[in-house]
Design an enzyme around this catalytic site. Sequence first.
Site, PDB file in Angstrom:
ATOM      1  N   GLU A  94      54.243  20.925  16.284  1.00  0.00           N
ATOM      2  CA  GLU A  94      53.464  20.145  15.323  1.00  0.00           C
ATOM      3  C   GLU A  94      54.381  19.113  14.666  1.00  0.00           C
ATOM      4  O   GLU A  94      55.511  19.437  14.293  1.00  0.00           O
ATOM      5  CB  GLU A  94      52.941  21.159  14.295  1.00  0.00           C
ATOM      6  CG  GLU A  94      52.462  20.609  13.009  1.00  0.00           C
ATOM      7  CD  GLU A  94      52.273  21.716  11.960  1.00  0.00           C
ATOM      8  OE1 GLU A  94      51.610  21.441  10.964  1.00  0.00           O
ATOM      9  OE2 GLU A  94      52.794  22.853  12.136  1.00  0.00           O
ATOM     10  N   ASP A 195      70.199  29.468  10.378  1.00  0.00           N
ATOM     11  CA  ASP A 195      70.976  28.215  10.353  1.00  0.00           C
ATOM     12  C   ASP A 195      70.483  27.371   9.187  1.00  0.00           C
ATOM     13  O   ASP A 195      70.180  26.184   9.336  1.00  0.00           O
ATOM     14  CB  ASP A 195      70.800  27.475  11.686  1.00  0.00           C
ATOM     15  CG  ASP A 195      71.813  26.335  11.854  1.00  0.00           C
ATOM     16  OD1 ASP A 195      72.755  26.225  11.048  1.00  0.00           O
ATOM     17  OD2 ASP A 195      71.643  25.538  12.804  1.00  0.00           O
TER      18      ASP A 195
HETATM   19  P1  ADP Z   1      68.421  19.142  16.237  1.00  0.00           P
HETATM   20  O1  ADP Z   1      67.944  20.335  17.014  1.00  0.00           O
HETATM   21  O2  ADP Z   1      68.888  18.031  17.103  1.00  0.00           O
HETATM   22  O3  ADP Z   1      69.405  19.482  15.144  1.00  0.00           O
HETATM   23  P2  ADP Z   1      66.287  19.060  14.224  1.00  0.00           P
HETATM   24  O4  ADP Z   1      65.349  20.137  14.596  1.00  0.00           O
HETATM   25  O5  ADP Z   1      67.216  19.330  13.089  1.00  0.00           O
HETATM   26  O6  ADP Z   1      67.112  18.557  15.513  1.00  0.00           O
HETATM   27  O7  ADP Z   1      65.435  17.763  13.927  1.00  0.00           O
HETATM   28  C1  ADP Z   1      66.030  16.495  13.668  1.00  0.00           C
HETATM   29  C2  ADP Z   1      65.284  15.774  12.552  1.00  0.00           C
HETATM   30  O8  ADP Z   1      63.935  15.529  12.970  1.00  0.00           O
HETATM   31  C3  ADP Z   1      65.159  16.615  11.300  1.00  0.00           C
HETATM   32  O9  ADP Z   1      66.210  16.391  10.408  1.00  0.00           O
HETATM   33  C4  ADP Z   1      63.844  16.162  10.717  1.00  0.00           C
HETATM   34  O10 ADP Z   1      64.018  15.022   9.884  1.00  0.00           O
HETATM   35  C5  ADP Z   1      63.024  15.754  11.920  1.00  0.00           C
HETATM   36  N1  ADP Z   1      62.083  16.825  12.320  1.00  0.00           N
HETATM   37  C6  ADP Z   1      62.392  18.078  12.743  1.00  0.00           C
HETATM   38  N2  ADP Z   1      61.289  18.787  13.029  1.00  0.00           N
HETATM   39  C7  ADP Z   1      60.246  17.945  12.785  1.00  0.00           C
HETATM   40  C8  ADP Z   1      58.822  18.090  12.880  1.00  0.00           C
HETATM   41  N3  ADP Z   1      58.257  19.215  13.312  1.00  0.00           N
HETATM   42  N4  ADP Z   1      58.071  17.026  12.539  1.00  0.00           N
HETATM   43  C9  ADP Z   1      58.641  15.872  12.122  1.00  0.00           C
HETATM   44  N5  ADP Z   1      59.947  15.671  12.010  1.00  0.00           N
HETATM   45  C10 ADP Z   1      60.756  16.700  12.331  1.00  0.00           C
END
Ligand code: ADP
Length: 292
Positions: A94, A195
């Site tokens: 989502e 984490d």
């Molecule tokens: P990685 O696995 O590369 O560390 P993240 O899961 O931390 O990536 O996601 C990177 C960035 O994307 C997050 O800091 C956030 O701002 C954005 N993000 C993460 N999940 C979502 C989501 N479900 N919907 C919108 N933006 C998201």
Amino acid sequence: MPDWREIARQISKATGSTFSPDTPRQISGGCINNAIRLSDGVASYFVKFNQTSMRAMFEAEMAGLLELAASHAIRVPQPICCGTTANEAYLVMEHIQFGTSGDSARAGRELAAMHRTRQEQFGWHRDNTIGSTPQSNARHADWVTFWRDERLGLQLELAANSGLGGPLIERGELLLSLFPALIDHNPQPSLLHGDLWGGNLGYDRTGNPVIFDPATYYGDREADLAMTELFGGFGQPFYHAYNEAWPLEAGYAVRKTLYNLYHITNHLNLFGGGYAEQALRMTEQLLAELGH
Ligand code: ADP
């Protein structure tokens, strides 16, 4: 750009409703993966992608998000599907429209509620990753053994094998033999994010907390709390509300250094450099507590 048309077909299959998105937009900010937003103007999905070899990492992340969601304690992005196209592995969830601030006291209360979800043993039914480092979740009835064999011990071994640790290895091994004396509070296996640094907490547009990018397992809840303090960003209302919902026990202030040492040693293994000094400093601080 990943093969988003193929990913859209897989989303259609997973949701049971045809999804024909517009050309996607790249999203920046990830530490490990690349990401895009796929939207048809009605439904929107956040898609992480990486090399095909990273498929298991995404499978574990999806399982982690499902586990956290099942606790019904705090909002997490609903995972939709994961898999591989010809050129990349992907995870679809989502898409959440993040706001700029929110109710951090609510985040504290909801995290405490999530920690009340328990299992019999420490660990989890599958391994995952911490950053991109493999994280073993082999189950143990005893937390001290789990922390020694599946957490700190493995990171020290990685550092030693890459010639990274210097004096950290010897002092770390001494700590491994002594730290059980610090764990006298009978921790229970709580559902953890795993984490939980500030970059993995956000607030949706109504100000409700959302946690994402987990490295899920069942462990001492103090390990999650410790990580919130490692890089900051959670604020006093968060800690006040957590403690009101479920007070932390005496000795946490010392144990948090032990728990964060795992993450700092992982940072050493991932990024090298100055983390060796920080890990050694933390190890010496713990050894001093133990009279060494
Ligand atoms: P990685 O696995 O590369 O560390 P993240 O899961 O931390 O990536 O996601 C990177 C960035 O994307 C997050 O800091 C956030 O701002 C954005 N993000 C993460 N999940 C979502 C989501 N479900 N919907 C919108 N933006 C998201």
